[in-house]
Design an enzyme around this catalytic site. Structure first.
Site: not given
Length: 413
Positions: A109, A158, A181, A189
């Site tokens: 992301g 992502g 992350e 995530d």
């Protein structure tokens, strides 16, 4: 070698079961035919962040932000959902292909834009970002047509989230997978707590906590990728896929297998460190994991242990504890349950009620690039159980959870 061979046999059996289930669910889909494009309105202009190629019986999506390593934003998530929903009901389209432009498949992301949203106080935009992308990832994981992701480059966060739920993941000698992350004060995530928790042994905990990288051969060895080929073969793979007139995953499998190679990780690979991973990363707490690694480092004088300890001591203490808890819960949850929990965690991170580590971590690593984050809490001993519990909880009793169409679309995984 024997453990890898057993893993390969397991993946072959699992893919066979998957194809049987896939055919059962898609038996009402008609055979595709070599017809002209019926979705002209969805084909993008050359400057779009998401490009589309129309082929005989497939559609190829190209993530097209090469200067940002194809990092995903909200508008890309919305467009991808629109495209995929349109194609799923089109009997002339048999399967999807996704790839990236330039040297990355997708670096995740667009976390720098999230940092900017937080700075400006645009929390609702942050919520929309995660809501949109997580819903698309669930769509890929429940899609009624085969999906091929060509991971010919950087595949992180992502980027893994939009590829791992699909039918086929083709890794190459240019693939680089990671979930880094914790190094930016966030948590793994985009479905990572599901995908990583289902890897062999405690490899998932290792990857989640350290953010360490796997190459294409290692991705296949542990099951993250279904096929491995050389980057030089990607054009031939794409041409083979373009020529197919099918919606049968076994036919697509034959095409991919034609260009696949069986290779083994080199002697330095973490794939061969199963024993030490299980010994150290099976512990209940991050503190115990670090103690076990320090003990191994002292006993074996293995520089690898020291390099892993250095990464753990750089990462956000809160992120480490939240990530370990997330992976452990993910091992007992379904794909949709993992996404819903991760959505709660992502909102907690952007709102910063517990800690501003996400904002600080992105600043230190991607904005100012001083690589000197000031974490709060500053150490593991300052991270309480209540903090971790809150990190995995909704922002408030009135905050809506991620709404996934679980009654209409049941995940294959």
């Amino acid at each position: 070698m024997q453990s890898l061979a057993r893993r390969a046999r397991f993946l072959h059996r699992r893919s066979g079961n998957f194809f049987d289930e896939f055919k059962r669910r898609t038996r009402s889909i008609g055979s595709c035919s070599n017809t002209s494009l019926s979705d002209h309105s969805l084909i993008a202009d050359p400057d779009s962040d998401v490009l589309v190629e129309g082929n005989a019986c497939s559609r190829t999506v190209i993530l097209n932000r090469p200067s940002f390593l194809n990092a995903l934003n909200t508008s890309m998530g919305k467009r991808l959902q629109k495209l995929y929903r349109s194609w799923e009901g089109n009997p002339d389209i048999g399967f999807m292909v996704m790839k990236g432009s330039g040297r990355a498949f997708c670096a995740g992301g667009d976390i720098v834009s999230i940092h900017d949203m937080i700075r400006k106080g645009n929390i609702e935009e942050c919520k929309e970002f995660f809501w949109t992308l997580y819903n698309f990832m669930y769509l890929v994981g429940t899609y009624l047509k085969p999906h091929v992701a060509i991971l010919n480059g950087i595949t992180m966060g992502g980027g893994a989230g939009v590829s791992l739920p699909g039918t086929f993941r083709v890794a190459t000698d240019k693939s680089a997978f990671a979930t880094p992350e914790t190094l930016i004060g966030f948590h793994p995530d985009a479905g990572a707590s599901f995908h990583l928790s289902h890897l062999p042994g405690h490899l998932g905990e290792y990857l989640a906590l350290t953010g360490d990288m796997l190459n294409g051969v290692e991705m296949v060895a542990c099951g993250l990728a279904t096929h491995y080929s050389l980057s030089a073969n990607v054009p031939a793979i794409e041409e083979c896929l373009k020529s197919l007139i099918t919606d049968d995953p076994s036919v697509i499998e034959t095409c991919l297998q034609k260009y696949s190679y069986l290779d083994y990780p080199n002697n330095a690979s973490v794939i061969w460190r199963t024993e030490i991973l299980d010994k150290c990363f099976s512990h209940d707490t991050v503190e115990e994991i670090i103690d076990a690694l320090e003990s191994e480092a002292e006993k074996t004088k293995d520089r690898w242990c020291n390099s892993i300890l250095k990464k753990l001591k750089y990462a956000s203490p809160l992120s480490l504890k939240a990530a370990l808890r997330s992976i452990r819960e993910g091992r007992l949850q379904t794909f949709d349950q993992c996404l819903i929990r991760e959505y709660r965690m992502s909102l907690q991170a952007v709102v910063g009620q517990i800690s501003g580590d996400l904002y600080e971590g992105v600043r230190a690593r991607l904005v100012d690039k001083d690589y000197a984050p000031k974490w709060d809490p500053p150490s593991l001993e300052h991270v309480t159980q209540d903090m971790v519990d809150q990190y995995l909880s909704p922002l408030s009793p009135l905050e809506p959870d991620l709404d996934l169409p679980t009654k209409q679309r049941e995940a294959f995984m």
